[in-house]
Design an enzyme around this catalytic site. Structure first.
Site, PDB file in Angstrom:
ATOM      1  N   LYS A 162     -14.235   1.569 -38.802  1.00 19.48           N
ATOM      2  CA  LYS A 162     -14.505   2.438 -40.095  1.00 19.48           C
ATOM      3  C   LYS A 162     -15.125   3.520 -39.312  1.00 19.48           C
ATOM      4  CE  LYS A 162     -18.827  -0.066 -41.148  1.00 19.48           C
ATOM      5  NZ  LYS A 162     -19.467  -0.994 -42.000  1.00 19.48           N
ATOM      6  N   ILE A 165     -31.303   6.786 -37.495  1.00 15.43           N
ATOM      7  CA  ILE A 165     -30.079   7.159 -37.531  1.00 15.43           C
ATOM      8  C   ILE A 165     -29.059   6.253 -38.114  1.00 15.43           C
ATOM      9  CG2 ILE A 165     -30.363   9.110 -35.894  1.00 15.43           C
ATOM     10  CD1 ILE A 165     -28.917   7.288 -33.811  1.00 15.43           C
ATOM     11  N   LYS A 167     -30.831   0.168 -30.920  1.00 12.74           N
ATOM     12  CA  LYS A 167     -30.235  -0.637 -31.927  1.00 12.74           C
ATOM     13  C   LYS A 167     -31.173  -1.623 -31.808  1.00 12.74           C
ATOM     14  CE  LYS A 167     -26.466  -2.975 -33.908  1.00 12.74           C
ATOM     15  NZ  LYS A 167     -24.835  -3.546 -33.866  1.00 12.74           N
ATOM     16  N   ASP A 213     -14.264  -4.290 -37.021  1.00 18.98           N
ATOM     17  CA  ASP A 213     -15.281  -3.364 -37.945  1.00 18.98           C
ATOM     18  C   ASP A 213     -14.810  -2.205 -37.926  1.00 18.98           C
ATOM     19  OD1 ASP A 213     -16.972  -3.087 -40.108  1.00 18.98           O
ATOM     20  OD2 ASP A 213     -18.838  -3.369 -38.798  1.00 18.98           O
ATOM     21  N   ASN A 224     -18.444   3.865 -37.515  1.00 16.03           N
ATOM     22  CA  ASN A 224     -18.560   3.132 -36.267  1.00 16.03           C
ATOM     23  C   ASN A 224     -17.621   4.012 -35.239  1.00 16.03           C
ATOM     24  OD1 ASN A 224     -20.172   0.962 -37.271  1.00 16.03           O
ATOM     25  ND2 ASN A 224     -18.258  -0.306 -37.587  1.00 16.03           N
ATOM     26  N   GLY A 257     -28.398  -1.427 -40.500  1.00 14.76           N
ATOM     27  CA  GLY A 257     -27.354  -2.535 -40.586  1.00 14.76           C
ATOM     28  C   GLY A 257     -27.982  -3.606 -41.108  1.00 14.76           C
ATOM     29  N   ALA A 258     -27.219  -4.690 -41.081  1.00 16.12           N
ATOM     30  CA  ALA A 258     -27.541  -5.978 -41.580  1.00 16.12           C
ATOM     31  C   ALA A 258     -28.584  -6.555 -41.062  1.00 16.12           C
ATOM     32  CB  ALA A 258     -26.154  -7.041 -41.379  1.00 16.12           C
ATOM     33  N   PHE A 259     -28.810  -6.384 -39.728  1.00 14.77           N
ATOM     34  CA  PHE A 259     -29.963  -7.195 -39.119  1.00 14.77           C
ATOM     35  C   PHE A 259     -31.065  -6.037 -38.517  1.00 14.77           C
ATOM     36  CE2 PHE A 259     -25.808  -9.239 -37.542  1.00 14.77           C
ATOM     37  CZ  PHE A 259     -26.055 -10.409 -38.620  1.00 14.77           C
ATOM     38  N   GLY A 260     -30.740  -5.015 -38.931  1.00 13.41           N
ATOM     39  CA  GLY A 260     -32.051  -3.985 -38.272  1.00 13.41           C
ATOM     40  C   GLY A 260     -31.555  -2.279 -38.596  1.00 13.41           C
ATOM     41  N   GLU A 261     -32.014  -1.495 -37.627  1.00 12.11           N
ATOM     42  CA  GLU A 261     -31.750  -0.202 -37.764  1.00 12.11           C
ATOM     43  C   GLU A 261     -31.359   0.254 -36.243  1.00 12.11           C
ATOM     44  OE1 GLU A 261     -35.244   1.133 -39.452  1.00 12.11           O
ATOM     45  OE2 GLU A 261     -36.234   1.168 -37.528  1.00 12.11           O
ATOM     46  N   VAL A 262     -30.895   1.568 -36.325  1.00 17.39           N
ATOM     47  CA  VAL A 262     -30.602   2.282 -35.019  1.00 17.39           C
ATOM     48  C   VAL A 262     -31.517   3.669 -35.114  1.00 17.39           C
ATOM     49  CG1 VAL A 262     -28.758   3.740 -33.531  1.00 17.39           C
ATOM     50  CG2 VAL A 262     -28.133   1.529 -34.998  1.00 17.39           C
TER      51      VAL A 262
END
Length: 189
Positions: free
Chosen positions: A151, A32, A55, A149, A154, A35-40
């Site tokens: 936006k 869903i 996450k 952050d 988020n 991101g910069a380091f992985g995913e959700v």
């Protein structure tokens, strides 16, 4: 007899809480977010059958980009907040390659997708979301954090249409001291 059943149930809950979690304890349904380091991912927790958002952050990426402290800050604020304006962290765990944050799943999606779907919010909708965002930010500031952050991606929406803030990877802990309204301004010579 009832007291024994309650004590047994509580002991079982505590025993489960002490068990080490593993990604296999969750059935991954779909991605869903990225991101910069992985995913959700949207997952189903096999023990409780409840939907959760997990996450997954890749440790090597965080170390390479020197973002370990940010990951710890994010986990800390989510774990300690107990705040109706911040996504609930249910638990966290890790394996050799990844860190995992298991959070409540908010089925309303995010504000960005709502804006894309509706194109234009009505004046009442805009007022509603702006008011809730201000209340959410105020609650974060009272915890002595700055989100940094904010936006539409988020800002998540729960099943009742209310918002919760997520993604505290860039948050900053600070001791904020608001100025008093009647405090005189002293200018340096």
């Amino acid at each position: 007899m009832v007291k024994m059943a309650i004590l047994h149930k509580e002991a079982e809950r505590l025993r489960q809480a002490r068990q080490k979690l593993d990604i296999r304890d969750f059935e991954c349904l779909k991605v869903i977010g990225k991101g910069a380091f992985g995913e959700v991912r949207l997952c189903r927790w096999r023990v409780t059958n409840e939907p959760v958002a997990i996450k997954k952050m890749i440790k090597s990426e965080m170390i390479f980009k020197n973002k370990v402290i940010q990951a710890r800050e994010e986990k800390d604020i989510l774990a300690n907040a107990e705040n109706l304006w911040i996504v609930d962290l249910k638990c966290s765990f890790q394996d050799d390659k990844n860190l995992y944050l298991v959070m409540e799943y908010l089925p309303g999606g995010d504000l960005m997708n709502l804006l894309i779907k509706k194109d234009i919010l009505t004046e009442d909708e805009a007022r509603f979301y702006i008011a809730e965002i201000l209340l959410a930010l105020d609650s974060v500031h009272k915890l002595h954090y700055i989100h940094r952050d904010l936006k539409p991606d988020n800002i998540l929406i729960d099943k009742n249409g209310h918002i919760k803030l997520s993604d505290f990877g860039l948050c900053k802990h600070t001791e904020m001291r608001p100025k008093k309204l009647n405090e005189p301004v002293v200018k340096k010579p």
